[in-house]
Design a protein around this motif. Sequence first.
Motif, PDB file in Angstrom:
ATOM      1  N   PRO A  97       0.833  -1.215   0.000  1.00  0.00           N
ATOM      2  CA  PRO A  97       0.000   0.000   0.000  1.00  0.00           C
ATOM      3  C   PRO A  97       0.859   1.254   0.000  1.00  0.00           C
ATOM      4  N   ALA A  98       0.531   2.180  -0.899  1.00  0.00           N
ATOM      5  CA  ALA A  98       1.261   3.436  -1.039  1.00  0.00           C
ATOM      6  C   ALA A  98       0.341   4.589  -0.661  1.00  0.00           C
ATOM      7  N   TYR A  99       0.914   5.599  -0.004  1.00  0.00           N
ATOM      8  CA  TYR A  99       0.133   6.742   0.472  1.00  0.00           C
ATOM      9  C   TYR A  99       0.842   8.029   0.077  1.00  0.00           C
ATOM     10  N   THR A 100       0.038   9.025  -0.260  1.00  0.00           N
ATOM     11  CA  THR A 100       0.536  10.362  -0.528  1.00  0.00           C
ATOM     12  C   THR A 100      -0.666  11.300  -0.558  1.00  0.00           C
ATOM     13  N   THR A 101      -0.436  12.561  -0.866  1.00  0.00           N
ATOM     14  CA  THR A 101      -1.541  13.506  -1.004  1.00  0.00           C
ATOM     15  C   THR A 101      -2.035  13.513  -2.446  1.00  0.00           C
ATOM     16  N   LEU A 102      -3.217  14.062  -2.644  1.00  0.00           N
ATOM     17  CA  LEU A 102      -3.818  14.074  -3.974  1.00  0.00           C
ATOM     18  C   LEU A 102      -2.979  14.854  -4.986  1.00  0.00           C
ATOM     19  N   PRO A 103      -2.454  16.047  -4.675  1.00  0.00           N
ATOM     20  CA  PRO A 103      -1.619  16.732  -5.669  1.00  0.00           C
ATOM     21  C   PRO A 103      -0.340  15.980  -6.008  1.00  0.00           C
ATOM     22  N   VAL A 104       0.267  15.329  -5.030  1.00  0.00           N
ATOM     23  CA  VAL A 104       1.488  14.567  -5.320  1.00  0.00           C
ATOM     24  C   VAL A 104       1.172  13.412  -6.262  1.00  0.00           C
ATOM     25  N   GLN A 105       0.042  12.748  -6.069  1.00  0.00           N
ATOM     26  CA  GLN A 105      -0.335  11.666  -6.967  1.00  0.00           C
ATOM     27  C   GLN A 105      -0.504  12.176  -8.398  1.00  0.00           C
ATOM     28  N   ALA A 106      -1.199  13.303  -8.559  1.00  0.00           N
ATOM     29  CA  ALA A 106      -1.435  13.843  -9.899  1.00  0.00           C
ATOM     30  C   ALA A 106      -0.154  14.374 -10.530  1.00  0.00           C
ATOM     31  N   MET A 107       0.646  15.123  -9.771  1.00  0.00           N
ATOM     32  CA  MET A 107       1.872  15.687 -10.317  1.00  0.00           C
ATOM     33  C   MET A 107       2.911  14.610 -10.637  1.00  0.00           C
ATOM     34  N   ALA A 108       2.991  13.586  -9.807  1.00  0.00           N
ATOM     35  CA  ALA A 108       3.932  12.495 -10.081  1.00  0.00           C
ATOM     36  C   ALA A 108       3.520  11.723 -11.326  1.00  0.00           C
ATOM     37  N   ARG A 109       2.217  11.535 -11.523  1.00  0.00           N
ATOM     38  CA  ARG A 109       1.752  10.859 -12.733  1.00  0.00           C
ATOM     39  C   ARG A 109       2.137  11.665 -13.982  1.00  0.00           C
ATOM     40  N   ILE A 110       1.955  12.980 -13.916  1.00  0.00           N
ATOM     41  CA  ILE A 110       2.273  13.825 -15.071  1.00  0.00           C
ATOM     42  C   ILE A 110       3.769  13.840 -15.333  1.00  0.00           C
ATOM     43  N   ALA A 111       4.574  13.947 -14.265  1.00  0.00           N
ATOM     44  CA  ALA A 111       6.026  13.966 -14.443  1.00  0.00           C
ATOM     45  C   ALA A 111       6.533  12.650 -15.030  1.00  0.00           C
ATOM     46  N   ALA A 112       6.027  11.524 -14.537  1.00  0.00           N
ATOM     47  CA  ALA A 112       6.448  10.236 -15.064  1.00  0.00           C
ATOM     48  C   ALA A 112       5.979  10.040 -16.505  1.00  0.00           C
ATOM     49  N   THR A 113       4.774  10.497 -16.818  1.00  0.00           N
ATOM     50  CA  THR A 113       4.280  10.388 -18.194  1.00  0.00           C
ATOM     51  C   THR A 113       5.137  11.178 -19.152  1.00  0.00           C
ATOM     52  N   GLU A 114       5.471  12.400 -18.784  1.00  0.00           N
ATOM     53  CA  GLU A 114       6.321  13.228 -19.631  1.00  0.00           C
ATOM     54  C   GLU A 114       7.693  12.600 -19.819  1.00  0.00           C
ATOM     55  N   ASP A 115       8.238  12.020 -18.779  1.00  0.00           N
ATOM     56  CA  ASP A 115       9.571  11.446 -18.856  1.00  0.00           C
ATOM     57  C   ASP A 115       9.605  10.205 -19.748  1.00  0.00           C
ATOM     58  N   VAL A 116       8.682   9.270 -19.533  1.00  0.00           N
ATOM     59  CA  VAL A 116       8.723   8.028 -20.310  1.00  0.00           C
ATOM     60  C   VAL A 116       8.363   8.285 -21.766  1.00  0.00           C
ATOM     61  N   GLU A 117       7.434   9.199 -22.035  1.00  0.00           N
ATOM     62  CA  GLU A 117       7.105   9.501 -23.426  1.00  0.00           C
ATOM     63  C   GLU A 117       8.264  10.191 -24.131  1.00  0.00           C
ATOM     64  N   GLY A 118       8.945  11.093 -23.420  1.00  0.00           N
ATOM     65  CA  GLY A 118      10.069  11.779 -24.035  1.00  0.00           C
ATOM     66  C   GLY A 118      11.202  10.841 -24.392  1.00  0.00           C
ATOM     67  N   ILE A 119      11.494   9.874 -23.525  1.00  0.00           N
ATOM     68  CA  ILE A 119      12.589   8.940 -23.801  1.00  0.00           C
ATOM     69  C   ILE A 119      12.177   7.940 -24.871  1.00  0.00           C
TER      70      ILE A 119
END
Length: 925
Positions: A94-116
């Motif tokens: 089980p992983a826990y965080t706040t709602l903005p961290v979940q959304a921002m981390a998803r966007i950052a990871a999406t941008e990174d994997v798509e760019g590479i």
Amino acid sequence: MITFTPLSGAARSARTIPLAYLLQVDDVRILLDCGSPDWCPEGEPGEQGRHWDKYCDTLKEYAPSVDLVLLSHGDLQHSGLYPYAFAQWGLTAPAYTTLPVQAMARIAATEDVEGIRDEQQIGDSDERQKSSSPEAGGSAHPEDNAEKSTTPPPKAPKGRYIATLHEVHEAFDSVNVLRYSQPCHLQGKCQGLTIIPFNAGHTLGGTIWKIRSPTAGTILYAVDMNHMRERHLDGTVLVRQASAGGGVFESLARPDLLITDAERAVVTTARRKDRDAALLDCIDSTLTSRNSVLMPCDSSTRVLELLVLLDQHWNYSRLKFPICLLSRTGREMLTFVRSMMEWLGGTISKEDVGETGTGGNKNKRRRDDDDNDDALGAFALRFPHLEFFPTPQSLMQTYSSKDPKLILAVPASLSHGPSRAVFSEFAETPDNVVLLTGRSEEGTLGRVLFDKWDDSQRDDAKWDRGKIGNNVMMDGVLHLEMHAKVPLQGAELEEYLAKERAVQEKEAAQKAAQARAQRILEADEGEDDTDEDSEAESDDEENEVEEALDDELMDTDDGAPPQAPPNGRMKRKSQKGGTGEGKDWIDDVGDELAQKLSFDIYLKGNVSKATSFFKSEGQTQRFRMFPYVEKKRRVDEYGETVDVGMWLRKGKVLEEDAESEEVKEMRRRAEEEAKKAPTEPPSKFVRTEVDVQLACRLFFVDMEGLNDGRAVKTIVPQVNPRKMIIVHAPAQATDALIESCSNIRAMTRDIYAPTQGENVQIGQHTNSFSISLSDELLASLKISQFEDNEIGYVAGRISSLAGSTIPVLEPMASRLPEKVIRKVQRPRTLGSRPTRTLPQSTMIGELKLTALKARLAKVGVHSELIGEGVLICGPGKKGASAESIEHTVAVKKTTRGRVEVEGTVSDVYYVVRREIYNLHALVAA
């Protein structure tokens, strides 16, 4: 016992990022953050590309045994590797965080994997990508088009762990979200632990984690904090503002263990007013001189502060130059932020970004996000001067290289993606400015450029000494390695199309063969079902015919064979091949059909008649013998035929009916967009080496939004932990913080700075046992109230009962006979008093001098805080009882938590002592 192991981002390390730490509390393993390194460093893989091997191998080993994951910030340094570890390494805890961290981390990871993946072929994930869901969204993945290349692309460096787009969405969908100050009582193996998130500043939703354990006490994980209030965020809750009285937030004060970073312990940051002015002056002077500015930035977190600052400046100065955000996920990121306005703070107001984002001009609403207006319910953060571009090609189609513009391109490290592609051409234009707002990771192009700028500054004007510095003119040649995916042309395209046609023809032939085989099987099954259905109907008819023929045969005198029935189904045959008496009646379908069928191999249809092996008179019949298939009806235990396909179709219809109209509309739009999306042409991956002639200017302004050394050295002693672990810091910064803490008398001396992979053990193993208190013991207890708890001192002896497995604690003298008690007592001498043991007493609680000062003020005793941990209590200024108070008392709080009261015996002494006792719970035997 607490065991702490830095997997990455340790103390005294040259590489302070990414951050990932393993915290074991008793038998529970907690992973604190799961960041990813920059997968595209400068230089050859042997030089810079494998520094993450130790970290990834260790995380892969521990991932299946992790019981809890806590993410503190939504950038790649803290959450970038979590999707890959979740999908491939078994990090399913089980992983826990706040709602903005979940959304921002998803966007950052999406941008990174798509760019590479749009630039390089990731061969270790080709098989996983084939199973990715097409509904995940985003652009086409390079590995889907890798087979379209006629020439093999260059092999990607091994050991890079880059997730797919589907894995990113699946991983962050599984994360549990919490609100600030919301306690979460864990269950399962983590039962007994309580986690509470608090605001850390620095990023939207950034978190300080407070972990409470019944055996290990309170653990505080606070990294990458910012106590300063920014334009879109409030400062960390760890330090209260001066208007609120200052000091440390009471819920986070005096933890048993503090885990914090010291990366900027030797940095002195310039004033925010000077940094903002330097950044905006550089932009204004460059754009007004008809040149452009390139600002590398991240995709989700710190770019928000830049966007708010630039939007306010553009509105105030009425600038007409475009602000271009070069990011695939920029529009999506702002949509998320607008839906989380309650998490924002700082100086954002309706006058700044307004309901329309234009400072009150409601007629200039942007129409690109009109579809989301109703869902959001507000029009804040609608930057009117901001334009989105997914690729550098789309930017060049709109604005030429000669048009002055401000370009915000991702990523900030310039290691790959749009920022690197733009820089290769941008840096060759004189008087263009590359404006850095962060130092980036060691070994990347962003760090190379920062080192060039930092080395050219004077020693007394360095950025880490509170100075701004000057821009520098770059010269020389910079050798870069560029990766790209280009469409096939000429002979390569023709060869690919020929192979594609051959593959399609082969697949079509295979499908045709499968369809033909399926039709044959269905026809066989249909015939079997027909035979089974008609078998029961024909049995009655045949029985009636046989009975009629037998009666007719018995009535015949000359023994002539009876006439065949009209349908020709019955025929009389002789056992020797002739006709006459002693013949048997057999079932037949006619001579012609019987002679044409051959059942040596079970075939459907007519075959040529075959002769018998043995010579005999006439032609013998060949009967169905092999293979013999028993005919069974496909029914269930209730006699019904089960049609699986029918139930699947019904289930799908029920699911569609259960869906809401919004879901149906979203699905319909997604299908329409997928149809409208142009198919990507056949392409291949190429790698080129270019020499960039540097002619632009280079400038750096610190906009990372982190505490500097002065703030770190002030906040940590105020928190005053019992033990402390330093992480995420180079050697010089680590030593500086340790030295600063050692000079403070009230600060703990248990400070640890483990290196990567080093284990730090704090405390000892504790064992817990269940015990029952007897009624006699409970009746004799003296209970004291402390906060929300009732505390008492217990002394007794343990006894076991025959009917219970739990031992019972009884009073010590409850089972001792009276004779034994008399023998235990010491003999008395003549003229002496009997000895009596004083009751044992314990004071529970922690004295806070500010609370004592407030209580003394209520009873009329004036007090003042002087020095460090000393409260001077003197004569009161008001109240009748103050006239009798003549002396002064000093209350001191030592390092180990002891409280010392110094002063003469007087009324004020007893008043102070009484108030100190009232702030504690007195537990006596």
